[in-house]
Design an enzyme around this catalytic site. Structure first.
Site, PDB file in Angstrom:
ATOM      1  N   GLU A  53       0.842  -1.183   0.000  1.00 20.64           N
ATOM      2  CA  GLU A  53       0.000   0.000   0.000  1.00 20.64           C
ATOM      3  C   GLU A  53       0.881   1.238   0.000  1.00 20.64           C
ATOM      4  O   GLU A  53       1.828   1.348   0.788  1.00 20.64           O
ATOM      5  CB  GLU A  53      -0.857   0.071   1.264  1.00 20.64           C
ATOM      6  CG  GLU A  53      -1.970  -0.936   1.350  1.00 20.64           C
ATOM      7  CD  GLU A  53      -2.710  -0.745   2.661  1.00 20.64           C
ATOM      8  OE1 GLU A  53      -2.783   0.413   3.136  1.00 20.64           O
ATOM      9  OE2 GLU A  53      -3.188  -1.726   3.214  1.00 20.64           O
ATOM     10  N   ASP A  64      -5.885   8.337  11.068  1.00 19.81           N
ATOM     11  CA  ASP A  64      -4.567   7.753  11.269  1.00 19.81           C
ATOM     12  C   ASP A  64      -4.063   8.040  12.671  1.00 19.81           C
ATOM     13  O   ASP A  64      -4.409   9.037  13.292  1.00 19.81           O
ATOM     14  CB  ASP A  64      -3.574   8.319  10.247  1.00 19.81           C
ATOM     15  CG  ASP A  64      -3.880   7.853   8.832  1.00 19.81           C
ATOM     16  OD1 ASP A  64      -4.111   6.644   8.674  1.00 19.81           O
ATOM     17  OD2 ASP A  64      -3.898   8.685   7.920  1.00 19.81           O
TER      18      ASP A  64
END
Length: 595
Positions: A53, A64
């Site tokens: 990724e 995040d």
């Protein structure tokens, strides 16, 4: 139309046939630099990652944890853009490993959904993971991904109902839904078949990602080993502390000597040959300690870490430093609550004995990110710091010997046909209290494109004013300035390539501008450079700068490597960076002691 078998699906199938989990690696593009990220993801590929990724850096990474948010912050501060993400994708695809781009939806929407799908497919990408895009709002992406045969990976939560999971799985293509832990993680490795509260449902689907906290945890109860840390030591090393000393400027070919340091350095300022400061941050020890400000001092022989304060449950970073004397230095940056994306300004002072954190004014409201990027320390009673406020406007603050206060600065206008997005002052340099320069970048939106302009402001002892600079044909920003006299100042930056094409005709270009007391003008830079990032003057004929040049090819992709530049009073010349042609090196600061 017949669907071509997804490369990601094939990777899952191979792992399943081997009776093992699928190893998926992750890294944001542009961290610790574009070159370093490419080297890191190629290290993952060579170490056996099944799928990789590539994260697209975004300014408001709400989903995040602090580790990824910090990496994204550094990537954005270095000017990473969509074209760099696509270059990173190309490198992974050329290595034969399926690659997915992990991105919030706004950058794709801004870029243009069909254009993004087209360029991602052209780069060899397999598809997108879109954590904040629901299937109900994904109509344009469903069409564009189908047109270019790209995988769609939507997310489900452990709390999702069976009906919801089934609906999302049907909308996925190539791979099935990704299931995340209920809270943001410091770091993550996605593993097929990871046991979870939804394992019975998970077994109904052939290919499922599951996110688990495996990164550096702040709790001693989470001691899983991060595979990502084992696979990409090069990326971590590139962000480690490197203190660098140049040989005498009178030498025919000045050389660099690497001096050991610790942790992560962001900026350096040299007052004399025997007194310099370098600042950054490091991971403090103990629960809820967060990132702690880092300060190292050069005494002419060695660098030594100096004790610094820490704010509990906060992450602090120092991004700029300046000293007026041995017992008067300022460092500035930003701070945020652990796991929170919102940043506030930060200032720390050295009084000859200890560093202390000094309050700064509350940042203007209207957004999430406020930061001070650089500081100029004129005397114990006068210092200036510049950056960006939470209102996305340029920010200037002044220290009068007692307290910091916000000083008004003009907001740059943008051309007709564009809309203002933000403006930032990145660097500052002072000749005197009545002759100060600050430079940065103005960003505007034109349709679905991002357009940048150089920004320079001057302080005459009374007020700040915008001074016209020269913009190249490419969108341009300034990231460094050094002021020598009223008729001699230099600014450096980059002409950005917003087109996904690595040919020389549209590659990034170094920008060097000179102030002669009347106007700014472009000065020719050495051939082959794609950026000049930092600059510092020892004298009018002894000026140093750092930049990058695409001198190395990895998996067929041009990768920039560090370069240093020197001005001898007549012309600029380029030379190898501090560690030669190592593409994993990023020079984040340069300081020349005044002669």
């Amino acid at each position: 139309m017949t669907r071509v078998t997804s490369a990601v699906t094939e990777a899952f199938d191979r792992a399943s046939a081997d009776n093992r989990a699928t190893l998926v690696g992750y890294l944001p593009a542009g961290f610790p630099s574009v070159a370093g990220a490419i080297e890191a993801v190629l290290a993952m590929a060579q170490a056996g990652a099944d799928v990789i990724e590539v994260g697209l850096p975004y300014s408001d990474p709400l989903m995040d944890g602090p580790v990824i948010a910090e990496a994204v912050h550094r990537a954005l501060a270095a000017g990473t853009r969509v074209a760099d993400v696509l270059r990173t994708v190309e490198a992974v695809a050329a290595a034969g490993v399926p690659v997915l781009v992990m991105t919030y939806w706004n950058p794709v929407d801004r870029y243009g959904v069909r254009a993004f799908a087209r360029d991602l497919a052209a780069a060899g990408g397999s598809g997108l993971i879109t954590p904040d895009l629901t299937i109900e709002e994904a109509g344009s992406w469903l069409d564009a991904s189908g047109e270019h045969d790209l995988d769609r990976v939507f997310l489900v939560a452990p709390s999702s109902t069976d009906e919801r999971v089934a609906k999302i799985a049907r909308a996925c293509r190539g791979t099935a839904a990704a299931s995340l832990a209920p809270f943001p993680s410091p770091g993550k490795v996605l593993i097929q078949g990871e046991p979870s509260v939804s394992t019975p449902r998970q077994r109904r689907y052939s290919h499922v990602f599951y996110g688990r906290v495996l990164g550096p945890s702040r709790s001693r109860n989470h001691e899983g080993t991060s595979m990502r840390h084992r696979l990409i030591p090069a990326a971590l090393a590139a962000g480690a502390s490197l203190a660098l000393l140049a040989g005498t400027a009178m030498a025919a070919t000045p050389t660099w000597t690497v001096v050991p340091g610790v942790n992560l350095l962001n900026a350096v300022s040299a007052r004399t040959a025997t007194d310099a400061w370098a600042v950054g941050q490091f991971q403090a020890t103990g629960d809820d300690a967060g990132l702690q400000i880092l300060a190292e001092r050069w005494n002419g022989t060695q660098w030594q870490q100096v004790p610094t304060p820490n704010i509990v449950r906060q992450d602090e970073r120092l991004l700029g430093v300046s000293a007026s004397g041995p017992d008067d230095a300022w460092a500035v940056g930003n701070t945020n609550m652990i796991s929170f994306a919102s940043h506030d300004t930060l200032a720390a002072h050295w009084d000859g004995t200890a560093w202390t954190i000094v309050p700064t004014p509350a940042a203007a409201s209207g957004g999430r990110l406020a930061s001070l990027y650089d500081v100029a320390d004129l005397s114990p009673a006068s210092a200036w710091a510049v950056g960006q406020g939470k209102d996305a406007r340029p920010l200037a603050e002044h220290w009068d010997g007692t307290a910091w206060s916000v000083v008004p600065v003009p907001v740059p206008a943008v051309p007709s046909g564009t809309s203002f997005a933000n403006a930032v002052l990145s660097k500052i340099s002072a000749v005197s209290a009545t002759d100060i320069w600050a430079v940065g970048t103005t960003t505007a939106i034109q349709g679905t494109s991002v357009v940048r302009f150089t920004l320079a402001m001057h302080y005459n002892g009374t007020a700040w004013s915008i001074v016209k600079t020269v913009n190249t044909a490419e969108p341009t920003g300034l990231s460094g300035v050094t002021a020598i006299s009223a008729t001699n100042a230099w600014a450096v930056g980059t002409g950005f390539n917003n087109v996904h094409d690595t040919s020389a005709s549209v590659a990034n270009k170094a920008v060097i501008e000179h102030w002669n007391g009347t106007a700014w003008s472009i000065v020719a830079s050495p051939a082959g450079l794609i950026s000049v990032d930092r600059i510092s003057a020892a004298s009018a004929t002894d000026i140093w700068a750092s930049g990058q040049a695409p001198q190395q090819t990895i998996a067929g992709v041009p990768v920039p490597v560090a370069r240093t530049l020197h001005w001898n009073g007549t012309a600029w010349s380029a030379m190898p960076g501090p560690t030669g042609s190592d593409p994993g090196t990023a020079v984040t600061g340069i300081g020349a002691a005044l002669g």
